[in-house]
Design a protein around this motif. Structure first.
Motif, short mmCIF file in Angstrom:
data_model
loop_
_atom_site.label_atom_id
_atom_site.label_comp_id
_atom_site.label_asym_id
_atom_site.label_seq_id
_atom_site.Cartn_x
_atom_site.Cartn_y
_atom_site.Cartn_z
N LEU A 66 12.33 2.81 5.45
CA LEU A 66 11.24 2.05 6.06
C LEU A 66 10.90 2.56 7.46
O LEU A 66 9.74 2.64 7.84
CB LEU A 66 11.61 0.56 6.11
N ILE A 67 11.93 2.91 8.21
CA ILE A 67 11.70 3.47 9.55
C ILE A 67 10.97 4.80 9.44
O ILE A 67 10.02 5.08 10.19
CB ILE A 67 13.03 3.64 10.31
N LEU A 68 11.41 5.63 8.48
CA LEU A 68 10.76 6.92 8.27
C LEU A 68 9.30 6.72 7.87
O LEU A 68 8.41 7.41 8.37
CB LEU A 68 11.49 7.69 7.17
N SER A 101 0.16 1.77 3.90
CA SER A 101 0.58 3.16 4.00
C SER A 101 2.10 3.28 4.04
O SER A 101 2.69 4.18 3.43
CB SER A 101 -0.03 3.81 5.25
N GLN A 102 2.74 2.37 4.75
CA GLN A 102 4.20 2.41 4.85
C GLN A 102 4.85 2.16 3.50
O GLN A 102 5.83 2.82 3.13
CB GLN A 102 4.66 1.39 5.89
N ILE A 103 4.32 1.20 2.75
CA ILE A 103 4.86 0.92 1.41
C ILE A 103 4.60 2.10 0.48
O ILE A 103 5.44 2.46 -0.35
CB ILE A 103 4.23 -0.37 0.84
N LEU A 104 3.44 2.72 0.63
CA LEU A 104 3.08 3.87 -0.20
C LEU A 104 4.07 5.01 -0.03
O LEU A 104 4.38 5.73 -0.98
CB LEU A 104 1.67 4.34 0.18
N ILE A 105 4.58 5.17 1.16
CA ILE A 105 5.56 6.22 1.43
C ILE A 105 6.96 5.79 1.01
O ILE A 105 7.72 6.57 0.42
CB ILE A 105 5.58 6.57 2.93
N LEU A 133 10.54 6.98 -2.26
CA LEU A 133 11.86 7.32 -1.71
C LEU A 133 12.92 6.33 -2.18
O LEU A 133 14.05 6.71 -2.51
CB LEU A 133 11.79 7.34 -0.18
N MET A 134 12.55 5.05 -2.23
CA MET A 134 13.48 4.05 -2.74
C MET A 134 13.79 4.29 -4.22
O MET A 134 14.93 4.13 -4.67
CB MET A 134 12.90 2.65 -2.54
#
Length: 275
Positions: A229-231, A242-246, A250-251
């Motif tokens: 999440l920080i990344l 956008s943050q959730i999209l990234i 990864l998760m």
């Protein structure tokens, strides 16, 4: 004769191994250079369409974001302006960029063959059981690398370009990016995602080596989520979408690593019982 065609009973000296490795490297470089030459010849497509694609508002990802903005009634995620210009500030800038971009394209296109050559060198040193367990390694690595490249190019790269294009510390300053800086940003993001998507493969081999376990990954799952999440917050614009999209891919990769580690542990436990 390739190393993987040599009988297991025949021992090779250290110099023989170096000679065999040299030929694997030479064949890999020939493949990469061949793809690079093809990319060099396809200058218009590689530069205008691929490399400079994320710098234009008609890029596929931006169009889809605008379509999604209409559905979600959130115009903030629509990209209708990218306030920056790309300039070349050196005499040989365009020529050197052409060469560098062609080599990077050759490396990306030739990566599956490069890994296959490396795998051919490593495979004869494995035990028969390890060879069976690692069957399909080249295919898995190539698929994950391709997915990572596509994710980096169509998701991370345009989001990063948009963020840096719209971020300002003063209205008196204008974004006039150097071509090499822009290309470095895009290629590093894309290649980084391609390597990042190898996480399941890395987890597989680390689990086989006894370095990583499913219980260890589960114990640090919350820490991994926080890091992800920080990344996502660092490399994306300051909006939750956008943050959730990234973060989501990864998760999913981390969770897939846990599943892979657990399956390996069950298989090895079953094999130990049968002995």
């Amino acid at each position: 004769m390739p190393l993987d065609q040599i009988s297991d009973e025949k021992e090779m000296s250290f110099l023989d191994h170096l000679e065999e490795l040299r030929w694997h490297i030479i064949r890999s470089m020939i493949a990469i250079v061949t793809f690079a030459i093809v990319a060099f010849a396809a200058k218009s497509f590689i530069i205008d369409t691929v490399i400079l694609g994320p710098s234009r508002v008609d890029f596929w990802s931006y169009q889809k974001l605008c379509e999604l903005a209409e559905v979600l009634k959130t115009p903030a995620i629509c990209v209708d302006d990218l306030p920056f210009k790309i300039q070349v500030r050196t005499v040989s800038g365009q020529f050197m960029t052409h060469i560098v971009v062609s080599f990077i394209a050759g490396l990306i296109l030739g990566f599956p063959y490069l890994f296959w050559e490396i795998w051919r060198f490593i495979k004869p040193g494995l035990r028969p059981q390890e060879r069976r367990a690692s069957r399909g390694a080249t295919f898995s690595v190539s698929v994950l690398f391709t997915l990572g490249i596509l994710f980096g190019y169509f998701v991370i790269s345009p989001i990063s370009v948009r963020f840096f294009a719209t971020y300002e510390i003063s209205s008196m300053l204008q974004n006039e990016w150097d071509l090499s800086s822009y290309i470095n940003t895009v290629t590093m993001v894309v290649l980084g995602c391609g390597l990042l998507f190898q996480l399941p493969v890395i987890v597989y081999f680390l689990t086989k080596a006894g370095i990583v376990s499913s219980s260890l990954m589960k114990a640090y799952r919350k820490h991994a989520i926080i890091v992800i999440l920080i990344l996502g917050a660092i490399i994306t614009p300051p909006d939750p979408f956008s943050q959730i999209l990234i973060a989501m891919p990864l998760m999913m990769l981390y969770q897939l690593g846990i599943v892979i580690a657990k399956r390996i542990e069950k298989r090895e436990a079953r094999q130990n019982k049968e002995r």
